[in-house]
Scaffold this motif. Structure first.
Motif, PDB file in Angstrom:
ATOM      1  N   LEU A  83       0.924  -1.281  -0.106  1.00  0.00           N
ATOM      2  CA  LEU A  83       0.095  -0.124  -0.039  1.00  0.00           C
ATOM      3  C   LEU A  83       0.841   1.274   0.022  1.00  0.00           C
ATOM      4  N   ASN A  84       2.270   1.089   0.661  1.00  0.00           N
ATOM      5  CA  ASN A  84       2.950   2.250   0.803  1.00  0.00           C
ATOM      6  C   ASN A  84       4.089   2.508  -0.312  1.00  0.00           C
ATOM      7  N   ASN A  85       4.023   1.441  -1.007  1.00  0.00           N
ATOM      8  CA  ASN A  85       5.081   1.583  -2.430  1.00  0.00           C
ATOM      9  C   ASN A  85       4.384   1.452  -3.612  1.00  0.00           C
ATOM     10  N   ARG A  86       3.065   1.827  -3.534  1.00  0.00           N
ATOM     11  CA  ARG A  86       2.042   1.666  -4.696  1.00  0.00           C
ATOM     12  C   ARG A  86       2.894   1.933  -6.102  1.00  0.00           C
ATOM     13  N   ASP A  87       3.128   3.088  -6.247  1.00  0.00           N
ATOM     14  CA  ASP A  87       3.527   3.589  -7.878  1.00  0.00           C
ATOM     15  C   ASP A  87       4.881   2.503  -8.223  1.00  0.00           C
ATOM     16  N   ALA A  88       5.791   2.401  -7.171  1.00  0.00           N
ATOM     17  CA  ALA A  88       6.813   1.606  -7.846  1.00  0.00           C
ATOM     18  C   ALA A  88       6.461   0.118  -8.087  1.00  0.00           C
ATOM     19  N   VAL A  89       5.741  -0.472  -7.029  1.00  0.00           N
ATOM     20  CA  VAL A  89       5.168  -1.717  -7.281  1.00  0.00           C
ATOM     21  C   VAL A  89       4.260  -1.912  -8.447  1.00  0.00           C
ATOM     22  N   LEU A  90       3.323  -0.940  -8.941  1.00  0.00           N
ATOM     23  CA  LEU A  90       2.480  -1.220  -9.932  1.00  0.00           C
ATOM     24  C   LEU A  90       3.322  -1.094 -11.324  1.00  0.00           C
ATOM     25  N   ASP A  91       4.389  -0.291 -11.207  1.00  0.00           N
ATOM     26  CA  ASP A  91       5.361  -0.071 -12.505  1.00  0.00           C
ATOM     27  C   ASP A  91       6.201  -1.159 -12.795  1.00  0.00           C
ATOM     28  N   VAL A  92       6.686  -1.989 -11.998  1.00  0.00           N
ATOM     29  CA  VAL A  92       7.375  -3.260 -12.055  1.00  0.00           C
ATOM     30  C   VAL A  92       6.423  -4.121 -12.272  1.00  0.00           C
ATOM     31  N   LEU A  93       5.133  -4.356 -11.745  1.00  0.00           N
ATOM     32  CA  LEU A  93       4.363  -5.255 -12.087  1.00  0.00           C
ATOM     33  C   LEU A  93       3.780  -5.122 -13.325  1.00  0.00           C
ATOM     34  N   GLN A  94       3.616  -4.144 -14.082  1.00  0.00           N
ATOM     35  CA  GLN A  94       3.125  -3.786 -15.415  1.00  0.00           C
ATOM     36  C   GLN A  94       4.314  -4.443 -16.365  1.00  0.00           C
ATOM     37  N   ARG A  95       5.687  -4.276 -16.081  1.00  0.00           N
ATOM     38  CA  ARG A  95       6.578  -4.742 -16.775  1.00  0.00           C
ATOM     39  C   ARG A  95       6.511  -6.120 -16.767  1.00  0.00           C
ATOM     40  N   PHE A  96       6.474  -6.768 -15.495  1.00  0.00           N
ATOM     41  CA  PHE A  96       6.533  -8.374 -15.037  1.00  0.00           C
ATOM     42  C   PHE A  96       5.319  -8.951 -16.301  1.00  0.00           C
ATOM     43  N   THR A  97       4.128  -8.368 -15.943  1.00  0.00           N
ATOM     44  CA  THR A  97       2.922  -8.866 -16.754  1.00  0.00           C
ATOM     45  C   THR A  97       3.116  -8.802 -18.290  1.00  0.00           C
ATOM     46  N   GLU A  98       3.678  -7.743 -18.840  1.00  0.00           N
ATOM     47  CA  GLU A  98       4.091  -7.903 -20.128  1.00  0.00           C
ATOM     48  C   GLU A  98       5.169  -8.893 -20.569  1.00  0.00           C
ATOM     49  N   ASP A  99       6.093  -9.191 -19.848  1.00  0.00           N
ATOM     50  CA  ASP A  99       6.993 -10.135 -20.183  1.00  0.00           C
ATOM     51  C   ASP A  99       6.370 -11.641 -20.006  1.00  0.00           C
ATOM     52  N   LEU A 100       5.552 -11.764 -18.829  1.00  0.00           N
ATOM     53  CA  LEU A 100       4.843 -13.044 -18.648  1.00  0.00           C
ATOM     54  C   LEU A 100       3.788 -13.238 -19.856  1.00  0.00           C
ATOM     55  N   THR A 101       3.433 -12.279 -20.253  1.00  0.00           N
ATOM     56  CA  THR A 101       2.424 -12.426 -21.653  1.00  0.00           C
ATOM     57  C   THR A 101       3.146 -12.930 -22.676  1.00  0.00           C
ATOM     58  N   ALA A 102       4.437 -12.366 -23.007  1.00  0.00           N
ATOM     59  CA  ALA A 102       5.131 -12.665 -24.224  1.00  0.00           C
ATOM     60  C   ALA A 102       5.684 -14.361 -24.029  1.00  0.00           C
ATOM     61  N   LEU A 103       5.994 -14.774 -22.930  1.00  0.00           N
ATOM     62  CA  LEU A 103       6.314 -16.111 -22.631  1.00  0.00           C
ATOM     63  C   LEU A 103       5.179 -16.988 -22.829  1.00  0.00           C
ATOM     64  N   GLN A 104       3.946 -16.596 -22.491  1.00  0.00           N
ATOM     65  CA  GLN A 104       2.710 -17.432 -22.419  1.00  0.00           C
ATOM     66  C   GLN A 104       2.635 -17.574 -24.100  1.00  0.00           C
ATOM     67  N   ARG A 105       2.637 -16.419 -24.677  1.00  0.00           N
ATOM     68  CA  ARG A 105       2.629 -16.493 -26.139  1.00  0.00           C
ATOM     69  C   ARG A 105       3.550 -17.474 -26.897  1.00  0.00           C
ATOM     70  N   ALA A 106       4.753 -17.472 -26.370  1.00  0.00           N
ATOM     71  CA  ALA A 106       5.604 -18.337 -26.896  1.00  0.00           C
ATOM     72  C   ALA A 106       5.444 -19.865 -26.693  1.00  0.00           C
ATOM     73  N   ILE A 107       4.944 -20.040 -25.537  1.00  0.00           N
ATOM     74  CA  ILE A 107       4.560 -21.562 -25.089  1.00  0.00           C
ATOM     75  C   ILE A 107       3.295 -21.756 -25.895  1.00  0.00           C
ATOM     76  N   ARG A 108       2.322 -20.971 -26.168  1.00  0.00           N
ATOM     77  CA  ARG A 108       1.344 -21.317 -27.024  1.00  0.00           C
ATOM     78  C   ARG A 108       1.648 -21.801 -28.314  1.00  0.00           C
ATOM     79  N   TRP A 109       2.320 -20.955 -28.910  1.00  0.00           N
ATOM     80  CA  TRP A 109       3.110 -21.199 -30.385  1.00  0.00           C
ATOM     81  C   TRP A 109       4.280 -21.807 -30.440  1.00  0.00           C
TER      82      TRP A 109
END
Lengths: 294, 294
Positions: free
Chosen positions: A242-268
């Motif tokens: 709750l108290n490091n919200r902005d920094a956590v949401l920022d790295v979480l966004q990057r992580f989600t993008e990277d995970l989505t890319a891997l998910q796609r690589a697995i699917r294909w």
């Protein structure tokens, strides 16, 4: 023998880190008197029973009276409230420091509450285990680890040096950092890993009953390490997110993008994408080992 | 002294698990002769040098000749190719087993290649470390861990019992499971945790150069455990994700939904959502400790 650094130290919040600090202060003879202040039921008393502090009280204002060092070791979410409670009782010239895993918000919460006559040195010893409470602490927890201090432009240099010296005697190496930068580094090295671990353990526990029994039974192949991290103190971690919200949401966004890319690589079936990443992360593991942080 | 279980055992792929099995077969006197077959440059030779096998060759067909047990320990992606290579050289009545982390696909790949005169027992010892290669193996790695066997309806009961007995003598407890169920349990306990660890370490390494240096430096607070997992063998893991695709994509989808819900709770400051989850996961950690898997 080294001269005691402090006459009287008050540790507010005598959990894993607070009680470890009490132990190392005693081991290194860093203070004549150590006082534990903790409002949790039976906690301060337990610290006294363990023989790691000289005095203990549930009255935080009482705890800080005459202390020349006050260390805030409670979950970061109550930093402002504690600062407000103790402010009228602080001795002029006293040093106040903290051990919070978030620095920008703690500084915002604590600074306005403290009288001008005391010196605030925001800090964060990068140490701990997934356990909590005064029984879980041990003096060695700080040995060979980093302590990040994030002084403000007007932080008193002598106060900064005394706090640094305390952590050095506890076995830590000191790193001075800008508070915002601290919060970004910790968001990726500590806060995101904890959030992910909590999530994955939660996901497993949401699966059907038979499956979640088996998840526990067969946890030795990866999942186990996540349960260890996800066994960390719930209140402490709620407050960090709750108290490091902005920094956590920022790295979480990057992580989600990277995970989505891997998910796609697995699917294909794109094996080369997976292999390239897995080879790169192996090199980082080597760097961690080389930096003696493994 | 116990009777040797086998006369001649061929271990194909003498990496971490293969070489650990060779060591424990020797320690427990489970076979008269152990042969290592490995096509990797210098690998089979290294196993011979280490004194953990009696014979070593890069010719897999040669390795299995006269063997009454053949253990496939190579990355799962080459299972069909290896089965094809060794099929003509297998002794009638020989038992073939494997140690792959994926069972449905391995069964699909191996079964059609093998002659009817041999007995296939698909298996997966849940053991290992993040290291790889014949030097990284050790006999103790199996001690106290689970070995999942996923026999088919027509699997020979004697062959199943002999393979079970081998793993029991290695110190493992046997669990019989349906192959599809195995793949789902492992997707959540092992495959998803590895995928997440690889991703987060990759995300960190993609951040600006100064930051990634600091990530390594300050890795002791959570990140470190992920780098350990993400230091695992790239080829082995590439093959696992490609060959357990459906189960991995299913748990990944659940994980992403749960993570999105947490992300939202952080953004909107919903402390009670975080605290509730973090308390629940702590109970699971306790269950893992109680199950002696910690």
């Amino acid at each position: 023998m080294t001269e005691p650094l402090f006459d009287r130290v008050a540790i507010l919040g005598i959990g894993l880190i607070g009680s470890s600090l009490a132990r190392v202060i005693r081991r290194e003879d860093m203070a004549r008197t150590v006082v534990a202040g903790d409002t949790g039921p039976g906690v301060a008393e337990r610290a006294l029973e363990l023989g790691i502090v000289d005095e203990a009280t549930t009255d935080l204002a009482q705890a800080v009276r005459d202390a020349d060092l006050v260390v805030l070791c409670a979950p970061v979410g109550v930093s402002d409230q504690i600062a407000r409670t103790i402010a009228p009782s602080l001795k002029p010239g006293a040093i106040v420091t903290d051990v919070g895993s978030v620095k920008l918000r703690v500084i915002e919460m604590v600074t306005p509450e403290l009288p001008d006559t005391v010196h605030f040195v925001p800090g964060h010893p990068l140490a701990g285990t997934e356990k909590s409470g005064p029984d879980a602490g041990f003096a060695q927890v700080f040995q060979g680890r980093w302590c990040v201090l994030t002084p403000l432009p007007d932080t008193n240099p002598d106060a900064l040096e005394k706090v640094s010296e305390m952590w050095r005697r506890a076995g830590m190496a000191i790193e001075i950092m800008d508070p915002a930068h601290h919060d970004r580094v910790l968001a990726i090295t500590s806060h995101l890993p904890h959030l992910i671990a909590y999530t994955i353990v939660g996901t497993a526990s949401n699966m059907e009953t038979q499956m979640s029994r088996e998840v526990v039974r067969f946890s030795a192949t990866g999942f186990r390490d996540f349960t260890r991290i996800a066994g960390s103190d719930p209140i402490m971690w709620r407050d960090i997110f709750l108290n490091n919200r902005d920094a956590v949401l920022d790295v979480l966004q990057r992580f989600t993008e990277d995970l989505t890319a891997l998910q796609r690589a697995i699917r294909w079936g794109e094996g080369e994408v997976l292999e390239e990443l897995f080879s790169r992360t192996r090199a980082i593991r080597k760097a961690v080992i080389d930096a003696k942080q493994a």
